[in-house]
Design an enzyme around this catalytic site. Structure first.
Site, PDB file in Angstrom:
ATOM      1  N   CYS A  55      58.275  40.299  43.890  1.00  0.00           N
ATOM      2  CA  CYS A  55      59.071  38.980  43.369  1.00  0.00           C
ATOM      3  C   CYS A  55      60.504  39.829  42.516  1.00  0.00           C
ATOM      4  O   CYS A  55      60.058  40.556  41.519  1.00  0.00           O
ATOM      5  CB  CYS A  55      58.329  38.165  42.582  1.00  0.00           C
ATOM      6  SG  CYS A  55      59.151  36.956  41.590  1.00  0.00           S
ATOM      7  N   CYS A  58      60.143  38.780  38.874  1.00  0.00           N
ATOM      8  CA  CYS A  58      59.018  39.524  37.983  1.00  0.00           C
ATOM      9  C   CYS A  58      59.578  40.676  37.746  1.00  0.00           C
ATOM     10  O   CYS A  58      59.337  41.185  36.546  1.00  0.00           O
ATOM     11  CB  CYS A  58      57.854  39.542  39.123  1.00  0.00           C
ATOM     12  SG  CYS A  58      57.360  37.940  39.395  1.00  0.00           S
ATOM     13  N   CYS A 190      17.561  32.285  26.566  1.00  0.00           N
ATOM     14  CA  CYS A 190      18.000  33.339  27.288  1.00  0.00           C
ATOM     15  C   CYS A 190      19.588  33.628  26.721  1.00  0.00           C
ATOM     16  O   CYS A 190      20.212  32.714  27.010  1.00  0.00           O
ATOM     17  CB  CYS A 190      17.858  33.129  28.814  1.00  0.00           C
ATOM     18  SG  CYS A 190      19.046  34.031  29.784  1.00  0.00           S
ATOM     19  N   CYS A 193      22.125  33.127  29.768  1.00  0.00           N
ATOM     20  CA  CYS A 193      22.273  31.979  30.114  1.00  0.00           C
ATOM     21  C   CYS A 193      23.085  31.084  29.210  1.00  0.00           C
ATOM     22  O   CYS A 193      24.074  30.382  29.625  1.00  0.00           O
ATOM     23  CB  CYS A 193      20.924  31.084  30.119  1.00  0.00           C
ATOM     24  SG  CYS A 193      19.652  31.611  31.153  1.00  0.00           S
TER      25      CYS A 193
END
Length: 439
Positions: A55, A58, A190, A193
């Site tokens: 781009c 960019c 845990c 988790c």
């Protein structure tokens, strides 16, 4: 002022697919593997540029972005994502054009679009302004810094779209369902988790919205619901399994970030979803339903039946095939006959290239893009692919609002018939009179 939009980008040439930044820069390269750790779980303010190496805009921004990163070092984090390479990350934040700049402040789940200039000075000013506001919010108690949703399993507001399952509710909800289920088996103690929880919760909301509830994310406390844990051989935490009707459950072995989970869920949805409907525009309700209830809609204008005959079915087959190919995008698909919806054609500038023709409409922004290549499977596929990457030019819909739709009867599926001309009775014509006229 909206962020740099889909139609304001005019990147017209390509470079080698290499990044614009290196490890020697103060710009931090972000990828799906480190984005959550670096940005989402951070207490810092982040400015993130989503770019494509090819781009031109960019490339012109790159030196200014580096300059800003150096000036803001140890004050505000400045990062960059190659969204051409990491499309899932760009898609997660609705990136449709390059460059797109977002500010990740106190609420990392709701970044703000950067609306300022593209110079190093303007970027630094915006960063310091955002930082000042963040500090004020913290002083006033409106923000606690990092707020990605890590409130714990007991806070239902952080996981409102995660369905809690038990030994008693699992079979009815999951095994008897036609939907796809991704189920996390966890233990409250845990650590892994706990790290997964905010990702799982945020992903659940996104997946629910994008699949209209056809893919569900759930959680089972395996320390309490041991019947389920034993049935599915849960030996470690967290364990994620995918359940699809009529099939044995399979383990999810993908990444544990929100983007990874959402990407897998959308793949599952795409694999199981029926092909999108391809509807003829016969009234306003049909047109608005397909365009306003979907992020984008694709409209094909086919030649009049008298000009194509059986070829119309070939065009429709191409459209159906491509609708199925792009069903993961969840676009609306429409078609009409040339001349049947003249106001729609005028608003989209259709007709100048002849028929068949095609346009892609963003009804929320009232922008459209026209197919300028061949109306073939390959030509349309390339057109839709370019649109997916934000490379196609767009224009405002004529009139600034959705055009009026003419109600009409649907096509009956048959070839057109030319009008029958009345037979002329020549019995009263005298041939002698014709001969005299010729003389």
């Amino acid at each position: 002022m909206a962020r740099l939009g889909f139609g304001l980008v005019s990147c017209t040439f390509f470079l080698a697919a290499s990044g614009l930044y290196s490890s020697s820069d103060d710009v931090i390269e972000l990828t799906p593997s480190n984005f959550n750790r670096e940005v989402i779980q951070s207490n810092s303010l982040w400015l993130v540029e989503f770019y494509a190496p090819w781009c031109g805009h960019c490339q012109r921004l790159t030196p200014e972005w580096k300059k800003a990163a150096t000036a803001l070092k140890d004050v505000v984090k400045v990062g960059a994502v190659d969204a051409d390479k990491h499309q899932s990350l760009g898609g997660q934040y609705g990136v449709q054009g390059f460059p797109t700049i977002k500010i990740f402040g106190a609420n990392k789940n709701k970044p703000e679009d950067y609306q300022g200039g593209r110079t190093g000075e303007a970027i630094v000013d915006a960063a310091l302004s955002a930082l000042r506001q963040l500090v004020k919010d913290r002083l006033s108690g409106r923000s606690g810094g990092y707020s990605s949703g890590k409130q714990g399993r007991g806070d239902s507001s952080s996981k409102k779209d995660v369905i809690e399952l038990t030994d008693d509710t699992f079979d009815k909800n999951v095994l008897d369902s036609d939907d796809v289920w991704m189920v996390e088996f966890y233990a409250p103690w845990c650590g892994h988790c706990k790290n997964l929880e905010p990702e799982w919760a945020t992903a659940a909301t996104e997946v629910k919205e994008q699949t209209k509830g056809k893919v569900k994310l759930a959680a089972v406390d395996a320390t309490v619901n041991q019947v389920l844990a034993n049935r599915y051989g849960i030996r470690g935490f967290p364990t994620i399994k995918i359940f699809q009707k009529g099939e044995a459950p399979v383990d999810y072995d993908g990444g544990r970030t929100r983007s990874d989970i959402v990407s897998r869920a959308l793949d599952l949805f795409s694999d199981n979803a029926p092909p999108p409907e391809l509807l003829e525009i016969i009234n306003e309700d049909v047109a608005k339903k397909m365009c306003e209830e979907h992020q984008l809609c694709v409209v094909a204008v086919l030649p009049h039946i008298l000009d194509t005959g059986a070829a119309r079915n070939s065009y429709l087959e191409i459209l159906l095939k491509l609708a199925d190919k792009y069903k993961k995008k969840m676009w609306g698909w429409l078609w009409t006959e040339a001349g049947a919806q003249s106001e729609l054609e005028n608003a989209l500038g259709i007709g100048g290239f002849g028929y068949p023709a095609m346009a892609r409409i963003n009804a929320r922004k009232m922008k459209f893009a026209l197919l300028k290549g061949s109306f073939s499977e390959q030509g349309i596929n390339e057109f839709l692919r370019e649109l997916s990457f934000g490379r196609a030019s767009t224009a405002p819909v004529g009139g600034g609002s959705f055009p009026a739709i003419t109600a009409r009867e649907p096509w009956d599926g048959r070839d057109g018939e030319l009008p029958v001309e009345d037979d002329i009775d020549l019995s009263d014509v005298e041939l002698d009179d014709l001969e005299k006229d010729e003389l």
